[in-house]
Design an enzyme around this catalytic site. Structure first.
Site, PDB file in Angstrom:
ATOM      1  N   HIS A  94       0.808  -1.338  -0.071  1.00 51.53           N
ATOM      2  CA  HIS A  94      -0.059   0.132  -0.065  1.00 51.53           C
ATOM      3  C   HIS A  94       0.843   1.269   0.041  1.00 51.53           C
ATOM      4  O   HIS A  94       0.495   2.379   0.223  1.00 51.53           O
ATOM      5  CB  HIS A  94      -0.529   0.020   1.104  1.00 51.53           C
ATOM      6  CG  HIS A  94      -2.273   0.623   0.936  1.00 51.53           C
ATOM      7  ND1 HIS A  94      -2.355   2.071   1.365  1.00 51.53           N
ATOM      8  CD2 HIS A  94      -3.245   0.139   0.282  1.00 51.53           C
ATOM      9  CE1 HIS A  94      -3.621   2.311   1.015  1.00 51.53           C
ATOM     10  NE2 HIS A  94      -4.384   1.179   0.392  1.00 51.53           N
ATOM     11  N   ASP A 156      -7.140   4.562   9.280  1.00 50.19           N
ATOM     12  CA  ASP A 156      -8.503   4.711   8.916  1.00 50.19           C
ATOM     13  C   ASP A 156      -8.782   3.238   7.881  1.00 50.19           C
ATOM     14  O   ASP A 156      -9.611   2.934   7.983  1.00 50.19           O
ATOM     15  CB  ASP A 156      -8.709   5.829   7.893  1.00 50.19           C
ATOM     16  CG  ASP A 156      -8.907   7.027   8.666  1.00 50.19           C
ATOM     17  OD1 ASP A 156      -9.193   6.818   9.882  1.00 50.19           O
ATOM     18  OD2 ASP A 156      -8.691   8.016   8.180  1.00 50.19           O
ATOM     19  N   GLU A 272     -11.811  13.692  13.497  1.00 50.43           N
ATOM     20  CA  GLU A 272     -11.347  13.667  12.077  1.00 50.43           C
ATOM     21  C   GLU A 272     -12.276  14.906  11.329  1.00 50.43           C
ATOM     22  O   GLU A 272     -13.314  15.413  11.983  1.00 50.43           O
ATOM     23  CB  GLU A 272     -11.285  12.462  11.434  1.00 50.43           C
ATOM     24  CG  GLU A 272      -9.957  11.501  11.855  1.00 50.43           C
ATOM     25  CD  GLU A 272      -9.838  10.466  10.571  1.00 50.43           C
ATOM     26  OE1 GLU A 272     -10.226  10.632   9.501  1.00 50.43           O
ATOM     27  OE2 GLU A 272      -9.170   9.532  11.062  1.00 50.43           O
TER      28      GLU A 272
END
Length: 524
Positions: A94, A156, A272
C-alpha cells in the site's frame, strides 16, 4: 593507493552489474532458508508495483520467509558479500511512491502467506499482543477481540501491515488522545542492515527502538511488534456535522482534542474531518454516510461555497447505552456547527474501524480501486492552517477534486521526539491529506498529470508562504530534500543509518541514501 582503491571498486561494481540477475541464488544456498526465494517472473511482477501506481521496479527475486531467521539470513548474506544487493520489506503493497520496491535486489513479501506468521499472542494480564511484522491490522483486531481487547490507535484502513504503518507512524482519529501507533509499541524484534536479529525496547537497545519507530524502514525490518491494548468497546456512535466557516470548524476540532488533558471530562474517542469542495465527494470511498440530496446540503452548496465536515465518534458498551445520548448531546452543545446538519448512526466497533474496506469492495466491483493514487499528505502547523484554506481549498483546488481531503488536528505531546518521524514544531498540528485517484474518464482535472501538477502547486504554495509543512509518507528524489525534511534530526538520522545499516542495504525505494551497489566511483 587511492588509484588502486578506485580501480578495485570499479571492478567490483562491474561484477555486480554483470552478475546482477543471478547472484542472490548463488549467495544463498538452498539449505540456508526455510522459506522460498523465487525468481519466477510472475512473483517478481507481483511486487513490482504498489497502491500508488506511480512507479514500478522489478527486483531480482522475491523472498517468502518462513521465519524471522529467513529475513536475517537474507540481509546478512548481502551485508557479508562483496556483491551487495538491496533488500526491501513489503507488506500489503500500500505504499504510494515505490517505497517498498527495489530494482537491484530482493523484496521480502512479509504479508499474504501464513507460513511465516506465527499467530498473534495476546497477554490479557499485561494488555499487549505480539504480532508478526507482516500481519494485517484487521487480523490483529480479530485476534484481540477474542479476549475483549483491541489496540488503542489505528489507521483509517485496516488492510495494512503492522511493520508498514509502524515504519511511518500510523495515524487516525484516535491519535489526538492515544498518539500514533508508534506511541503504542512496547517492544520490537528487528533485523538490522547487518543481518542481526535484535529485540529492542525502551529498556534494551533503545537507540535502535527509537530509530525504527517512524524510520521509513531505513534501520531494520520489523519481524515482531508488541502492541499495547485496551478494553474494546462494543459499539460506536458515529456523527458528522457540517460547517461553512473554517475558523469555527478548526476551533471546534482544537477544542475537542484539548479535552484529553482533563481525565474526568466527557470527550469523543475519535476526531477527524474533511473538506468538501465538490458536492459529489460528500460521500467518498472512505464511507457512505448521508445523502448529498439532503435539502440542507443542497442549499449550502447553492452558492458554490466550501463546506467542512467534522467527523466524531463516541465508543460505548451496551451496558451504558442509555447514557450515551446524554453524553453526546452535552458535547455537541459546545460546538458551533450549522444547526440541522447532524447525521448520526450507531454500529458495532468492528464495523466502524473497518468502514473503508466496505467502500473498497464497491470500488473494486467498478474497477475504480486499482488506479493511480497521487496522494499528498502534509503535517501543517496549527498557526498556518488557515493559509491552506484560503490558498488551497478555496484557491488551487477550484471547485473540483477527485478524492477526499482529510483534515484533523493532533497533539504533539502524544508523539515521542526520540523517534525518527518529524512533525511541525508546534503543540498542535494538522494532517491535511489529499487522497485523490487518477481516472481516465475524459475529465482533464482527474488525470494523473493534472493531479501531480496540482500537488506540486500545493507544495510550492507552502514553500512560497514559508509554511513549515512536513510530508507524512514522505517522498523526495534528492538527499538535499531529505535533509530539509528532517531538519535538525538529519544528523541523528544519518548517524543511526551508519550504525544500523552501514552498507545502505535496506529500503532503497525511499531514495534517502545512495545504495552501496549504485555508488558512482567518480564521486569518491
Amino acid at each position: 593507493m587511492v588509484t588502486k582503491f578506485l580501480l578495485t571498486f570499479a571492478i567490483c561494481r562491474l561484477i555486480v552489474t554483470v552478475g546482477l540477475a543471478v547472484y542472490p541464488t548463488e549467495i544463498l544456498r538452498s539449505g540456508d532458508l526455510e522459506g522460498h526465494l523465487s525468481m519466477d517472473p510472475s512473483d517478481v511482477v507481483s511486487v513490482s508495483r504498489d497502491f500508488g501506481g506511480l512507479s514500478s521496479a522489478e527486483p531480482m527475486a522475491v523472498l517468502y520467509p518462513a521465519s524471522s531467521r529467513d529475513v536475517a539470513r537474507l540481509v546478512r548474506s548481502s551485508y557479508e558479500s562483496a556483491r551487495v544487493f538491496g533488500v526491501s520489506a513489503r507488506g500489503h503493497g500500500h505504499s504510494i511512491n515505490g517505497q517498498a520496491m527495489t530494482g537491484n535486489g530482493v523484496v521480502i513479501q512479509m504479508s499474504g502467506h501464513r507460513k511465516a506468521a506465527p499467530p498473534p499472542r495476546v497477554s490479557e494480564r499485561l494488555m499487549y499482543v505480539d504480532v508478526w511484522g507482516g500481519e494485517l491490522w484487521i487480523d490483529v483486531l480479530r485476534s484481540t477481540l477474542e479476549y475483549g481487547l483491541a489496540p488503542k490507535s489505528w489507521t483509517d484502513y485496516l488492510y495494512l501491515s503492522v511493520g508498514g504503518t509502524i515504519s511511518n507512524a500510523g495515524i487516525s482519529g484516535q491519535a489526538f488522545n492515544h498518539g500514533p501507533q508508534i506511541s503504542n509499541v512496547h517492544e520490537l524484534e528487528v533485523v538490522t542492515g547487518k543481518g542481526e536479529l535484535v529485540t529492542c525496547s525502551e529498556d534494551q537497545n533503545r537507540e535502535l527502538y527509537h530509530a525504527v519507530l517512524g524510520g521509513l524502514g531505513q534501520f531494520g525490518i520489523i519481524t515482531r511488534a508488541r502492541i499495547a491494548l485496551e478494553r474494546a468497546p462494543q459499539k460506536v456512535r458515529w456523527i458528522r456535522v457540517l460547517y461553512s466557516n473554517f475558523s469555527a470548524f478548526t476551533e471546534d476540532q482544537e477544542f475537542l482534542i484539548s479535552l484529553h488533558r482533563q481525565p474526568e471530562a466527557l470527550k469523543f474517542d475519535y476526531v477527524e474531518g474533511f473538506v468538501i469542495v465538490d458536492e459529489g465527494l460528500i460521500n467518498n470511498w472512505r464511507s457512505s454516510f448521508f445523502s448529498p440530496r439532503n435539502p440542507v446540503i443542497s442549499s449550502l452548496h447553492a452558492d458554490g461555497g466550501v463546506l467542512y465536515c467534522l467527523e466524531i465518534a463516541k465508543n460505548y458498551h451496551q451496558s451504558n447505552a442509555l447514557a450515551i445520548d446524554q453524553e453526546v448531546e452535552a458535547l455537541l452543545k459546545k460546538l458551533k456547527y450549522i444547526p440541522g446538519t447532524e447525521f448520526t448512526t450507531d454500529l458495532p466497533y468492528v464495523d466502524f474501524l473497518d468502514r473503508v474496506h466496505k467502500a473498497e469492495l464497491k470500488l473494486r466491483a467498478k474497477n475504480l480501486w486499482d488506479v493511480p493514487h497521487p496522494w499528498l499528505n502534509l503535517f501543517v502547523p496549527k498557526s498556518r492552517i488557515a493559509d491552506l484554506d484560503e490558498g488551497v481549498f478555496k484557491g488551487i483546488l477550484g471547485n473540483k477534486t477527485s478524492g477526499p481531503i482529510l483534515i484533523y488536528p493532533m497533539n504533539k505531546s502524544k508523539w515521542d521526539e526520540r523517534n525518527s518521524v518529524v512533525t511541525p514544531n508546534e503543540s498542535v498540528f494538522y494532517l491535511v491529506a489529499f487522497l485523490r485517484s487518477a481516472l481516465d474518464n475524459g475529465d482533464e482535472t482527474q488525470t494523473l498529470k493534472f493531479l501531480e501538477n496540482q500537488n506540486q502547486q500545493i507544495l510550492r504554495f507552502c514553500e512560497d508562504r514559508d509554511i513549515q509543512v512536513k510530508q507524512y509518507l514522505p517522498h523526495y528524489t534528492t538527499q538535499q530534500e531529505w535533509m530539509r525534511h528532517f531538519g535538525d534530526k538529519w544528523e541523528l538520522f544519518s548517524r543511526r543509518k551508519m550504525e544500523f545499516d552501514p552498507r545502505n542495504i535496506l529500503a532503497n525505494g525511499q531514495a534517502i541514501f545512495k545504495p552501496y551497489f549504485d555508488l558512482d566511483v567518480a564521486s569518491l
